[in-house]
Design a protein around this motif. Sequence first.
Motif, PDB file in Angstrom:
ATOM      1  N   GLY A 145       3.952   4.272   7.076  1.00 48.17           N
ATOM      2  CA  GLY A 145       3.050   3.492   7.923  1.00 48.17           C
ATOM      3  C   GLY A 145       1.600   3.888   7.722  1.00 48.17           C
ATOM      4  N   GLU A 201       4.785   5.167  13.236  1.00 48.95           N
ATOM      5  CA  GLU A 201       6.228   5.051  13.445  1.00 48.95           C
ATOM      6  C   GLU A 201       6.667   5.719  14.741  1.00 48.95           C
ATOM      7  N   PRO A 207      -2.113   0.325  11.128  1.00 45.24           N
ATOM      8  CA  PRO A 207      -1.554   1.591  11.615  1.00 45.24           C
ATOM      9  C   PRO A 207      -2.642   2.626  11.940  1.00 45.24           C
TER      10      PRO A 207
END
Length: 177
Positions: A56, A97, A125
């Motif tokens: 991510g 995540e 992210p």
Amino acid sequence: MNEAVTLDRAAGQRVAADPIATLPLTLTINGEPRQLEVAPWTSLLDLLRDKLDLTGSKKGCDHGQCGACTVLIDGKRMNSCLKLAVTLDGCEVTTIEGLGQPDNLHPLQAAFVEHDAFQCGYCTPGQICSAQGLINEGHAKTRDEVREQMSGNLCRCGAYPNIADAVLEVLGTEKKA
């Protein structure tokens, strides 16, 4: 054959160099304790992406200038490309995540979706982790403060107004010019 070698100048000969050992590292990553062996030069970003398959966090510039790799280290936002993993022994690392799941979005993730705060999604992210760090810090209350505090995270698509709207929604403040 590509062996590591060094010169023994006193003896005037080439000798095989001792390989550099890995170092033990204990981290809590997204709430999960990890015992790792890491080469001393490994950045946190490379550890996350290449060794732990947590992709991510993005490798944008690899120089700490774009913010695509932003993660939370002990609740503070950091560019993971600039942190050597071995310097973080005992730390808690949260990546994108670790913030939410597709069926249970983190409030920032939901706000980014609601405000269309991404286009290509590459920076998202890092933007979300940086926004969570900004919220943890508690310094930004207005749109201008959010924009200033998020200025280390670049969005090539130009979704900045929508990103600020999403962050302000989670902060619970009114939109201020």
